[in-house]
Design a protein around this motif. Structure first.
Motif, PDB file in Angstrom:
ATOM      1  N   ASP A 193       1.185  -1.341  -0.171  1.00 15.07           N
ATOM      2  CA  ASP A 193      -0.063  -0.033   0.154  1.00 15.07           C
ATOM      3  C   ASP A 193       0.796   1.244  -0.180  1.00 15.07           C
ATOM      4  O   ASP A 193       0.387   1.570  -0.819  1.00 15.07           O
ATOM      5  CB  ASP A 193      -0.879   0.059   1.064  1.00 15.07           C
ATOM      6  CG  ASP A 193      -2.444   0.916   1.005  1.00 15.07           C
ATOM      7  OD1 ASP A 193      -2.515   0.588  -0.088  1.00 15.07           O
ATOM      8  OD2 ASP A 193      -2.127   1.699   1.723  1.00 15.07           O
ATOM      9  N   THR A 194       2.232   1.574   0.914  1.00 15.25           N
ATOM     10  CA  THR A 194       2.872   2.486   0.655  1.00 15.25           C
ATOM     11  C   THR A 194       3.161   2.562  -0.926  1.00 15.25           C
ATOM     12  O   THR A 194       3.919   3.793  -1.265  1.00 15.25           O
ATOM     13  CB  THR A 194       4.044   2.212   1.970  1.00 15.25           C
ATOM     14  OG1 THR A 194       3.522   2.088   3.207  1.00 15.25           O
ATOM     15  CG2 THR A 194       5.788   2.834   1.631  1.00 15.25           C
ATOM     16  N   ALA A 208      -8.732  11.310  -7.718  1.00 16.75           N
ATOM     17  CA  ALA A 208      -9.244  11.665  -6.432  1.00 16.75           C
ATOM     18  C   ALA A 208      -9.868  10.958  -6.491  1.00 16.75           C
ATOM     19  O   ALA A 208      -9.685  10.656  -4.925  1.00 16.75           O
ATOM     20  CB  ALA A 208      -9.880  13.131  -6.578  1.00 16.75           C
ATOM     21  N   PHE A 209     -11.108  10.861  -6.369  1.00 15.33           N
ATOM     22  CA  PHE A 209     -12.235   9.756  -6.485  1.00 15.33           C
ATOM     23  C   PHE A 209     -11.385   8.400  -5.486  1.00 15.33           C
ATOM     24  O   PHE A 209     -11.480   8.406  -4.884  1.00 15.33           O
ATOM     25  CB  PHE A 209     -13.153   9.750  -7.274  1.00 15.33           C
ATOM     26  CG  PHE A 209     -14.301   8.810  -7.005  1.00 15.33           C
ATOM     27  CD1 PHE A 209     -14.864   8.874  -5.996  1.00 15.33           C
ATOM     28  CD2 PHE A 209     -14.593   7.675  -7.729  1.00 15.33           C
ATOM     29  CE1 PHE A 209     -15.962   8.319  -5.200  1.00 15.33           C
ATOM     30  CE2 PHE A 209     -15.515   6.606  -7.211  1.00 15.33           C
ATOM     31  CZ  PHE A 209     -16.487   6.571  -6.140  1.00 15.33           C
ATOM     32  N   ILE A 210     -10.294   8.218  -6.180  1.00 15.26           N
ATOM     33  CA  ILE A 210      -9.722   6.794  -6.350  1.00 15.26           C
ATOM     34  C   ILE A 210      -8.709   6.933  -5.189  1.00 15.26           C
ATOM     35  O   ILE A 210      -8.641   5.809  -3.925  1.00 15.26           O
ATOM     36  CB  ILE A 210      -8.985   6.034  -7.310  1.00 15.26           C
ATOM     37  CG1 ILE A 210      -9.900   5.608  -8.708  1.00 15.26           C
ATOM     38  CG2 ILE A 210      -8.219   4.905  -6.790  1.00 15.26           C
ATOM     39  CD1 ILE A 210      -9.197   5.427  -9.942  1.00 15.26           C
ATOM     40  N   GLY A 211      -8.456   8.274  -4.520  1.00 15.02           N
ATOM     41  CA  GLY A 211      -7.823   8.431  -3.928  1.00 15.02           C
ATOM     42  C   GLY A 211      -8.370   8.335  -3.008  1.00 15.02           C
ATOM     43  O   GLY A 211      -7.965   7.711  -1.553  1.00 15.02           O
ATOM     44  N   SER A 233      -8.916   4.650  -1.134  1.00 10.36           N
ATOM     45  CA  SER A 233      -7.968   4.499  -1.270  1.00 10.36           C
ATOM     46  C   SER A 233      -7.631   4.174   1.103  1.00 10.36           C
ATOM     47  O   SER A 233      -6.827   3.593   1.094  1.00 10.36           O
ATOM     48  CB  SER A 233      -6.757   4.350  -2.282  1.00 10.36           C
ATOM     49  OG  SER A 233      -6.224   5.265  -2.067  1.00 10.36           O
ATOM     50  N   LEU A 234      -8.197   5.109   0.447  1.00  8.39           N
ATOM     51  CA  LEU A 234      -7.499   5.543   2.356  1.00  8.39           C
ATOM     52  C   LEU A 234      -8.265   4.148   3.494  1.00  8.39           C
ATOM     53  O   LEU A 234      -7.393   4.166   4.167  1.00  8.39           O
ATOM     54  CB  LEU A 234      -8.748   7.194   3.236  1.00  8.39           C
ATOM     55  CG  LEU A 234      -8.603   8.070   2.316  1.00  8.39           C
ATOM     56  CD1 LEU A 234      -8.772   9.307   2.295  1.00  8.39           C
ATOM     57  CD2 LEU A 234      -6.795   8.543   2.442  1.00  8.39           C
ATOM     58  N   LYS A 235      -9.667   3.483   2.639  1.00 12.17           N
ATOM     59  CA  LYS A 235     -10.553   2.753   3.862  1.00 12.17           C
ATOM     60  C   LYS A 235      -9.401   1.435   3.767  1.00 12.17           C
ATOM     61  O   LYS A 235      -8.943   0.913   5.171  1.00 12.17           O
ATOM     62  CB  LYS A 235     -12.113   2.544   3.543  1.00 12.17           C
ATOM     63  CG  LYS A 235     -12.172   1.058   4.179  1.00 12.17           C
ATOM     64  CD  LYS A 235     -12.985   1.206   5.648  1.00 12.17           C
ATOM     65  CE  LYS A 235     -13.963   0.386   5.871  1.00 12.17           C
ATOM     66  NZ  LYS A 235     -13.468  -0.182   7.295  1.00 12.17           N
ATOM     67  N   MET A 249     -11.388  -3.766  -5.274  1.00 10.94           N
ATOM     68  CA  MET A 249     -11.824  -3.951  -6.404  1.00 10.94           C
ATOM     69  C   MET A 249     -12.817  -3.200  -7.331  1.00 10.94           C
ATOM     70  O   MET A 249     -12.196  -2.648  -8.372  1.00 10.94           O
ATOM     71  CB  MET A 249     -12.254  -5.423  -6.757  1.00 10.94           C
ATOM     72  CG  MET A 249     -11.533  -6.450  -5.386  1.00 10.94           C
ATOM     73  SD  MET A 249     -10.971  -6.918  -7.215  1.00 10.94           S
ATOM     74  CE  MET A 249     -11.159  -7.523  -8.891  1.00 10.94           C
ATOM     75  N   PHE A 250     -12.873  -2.166  -6.370  1.00  9.11           N
ATOM     76  CA  PHE A 250     -14.220  -1.133  -7.112  1.00  9.11           C
ATOM     77  C   PHE A 250     -13.018   0.309  -7.487  1.00  9.11           C
ATOM     78  O   PHE A 250     -13.513   0.731  -8.696  1.00  9.11           O
ATOM     79  CB  PHE A 250     -14.961  -0.627  -5.572  1.00  9.11           C
ATOM     80  CG  PHE A 250     -15.629   0.498  -6.542  1.00  9.11           C
ATOM     81  CD1 PHE A 250     -16.362  -0.032  -7.407  1.00  9.11           C
ATOM     82  CD2 PHE A 250     -15.403   2.227  -6.221  1.00  9.11           C
ATOM     83  CE1 PHE A 250     -17.866   1.197  -7.773  1.00  9.11           C
ATOM     84  CE2 PHE A 250     -16.343   2.473  -6.919  1.00  9.11           C
ATOM     85  CZ  PHE A 250     -17.563   2.789  -7.719  1.00  9.11           C
ATOM     86  N   GLN A 251     -12.177  -0.334  -6.952  1.00  7.13           N
ATOM     87  CA  GLN A 251     -11.038   0.222  -7.031  1.00  7.13           C
ATOM     88  C   GLN A 251     -10.560   0.744  -8.720  1.00  7.13           C
ATOM     89  O   GLN A 251     -10.401   1.409  -9.566  1.00  7.13           O
ATOM     90  CB  GLN A 251      -9.664   1.171  -6.102  1.00  7.13           C
ATOM     91  CG  GLN A 251     -10.179   1.639  -5.034  1.00  7.13           C
ATOM     92  CD  GLN A 251      -8.438   1.430  -4.237  1.00  7.13           C
ATOM     93  OE1 GLN A 251      -8.534   1.561  -3.225  1.00  7.13           O
ATOM     94  NE2 GLN A 251      -7.646   1.990  -4.922  1.00  7.13           N
TER      95      GLN A 251
END
Length: 151
Positions: free
Chosen positions: A46-47, A88-91, A94-96, A128-130
């Protein structure tokens, strides 16, 4: 022309990195495979995903400012704004997973407890949605590069 080629190469290489890391997260984030090593690996991946996404953004911005078409053209195009909005939406999505991986690692390190299968599956669904939403960005890029819906 050489600068344009180098910027395009760096941008594409970073995009491939993002695809590799989001795919790796999706592959590893399964309840039946989760153990201490996988949790720690998910945090590392993830990093790297974050780093690759930052390089995608930076190289993309560099292409708009130093590329052949120039900032004056790019920044007036709705498709560029669509790409940035999707990015930005994907970003935000990705926080969760990021916070979940960090929480899982902390909980494992302190209590030796794995997350519940339902939680792992919920995080995997977001990943998977991302990955699927990400497919809209090259569509917008392809249309933009060919002058479709441009001003």
């Amino acid at each position: 022309m050489l600068l344009e080629a180098i910027l395009a190469y760096a941008h594409f290489a970073a995009i491939l990195g993002v695809v590799v890391f989001v795919t790796s997260e999706a592959a590893l984030c399964r309840p039946e495979w989760l153990n201490a090593a996988v949790i720690h690996r998910l945090v590392r991946i993830d990093t790297l995903y974050l780093a690759a996404a930052a390089v995608v953004l930076l190289t993309g911005l560099a292409r708009t400012f130093w590329g052949i078409k120039g900032a004056g053209w790019y920044w007036t195009q709705p498709l560029l704004h669509a790409k940035l909005t999707i990015f930005a939406f994907i970003g935000v999505l990705s926080l969760k997973p990021t916070f979940s991986f960090l929480r899982w690692r902390k909980r494992w390190d302190e209590l030796n407890v794995l997350p519940a299968a339902a939680e792992v599956l919920a995080v995997r669904r977001i990943i998977m949605f991302q990955a699927h939403v990400m497919l809209l960005i090259p569509l917008a890029a392809t249309l933009l590069a060919r002058g479709v819906w441009t001003f």
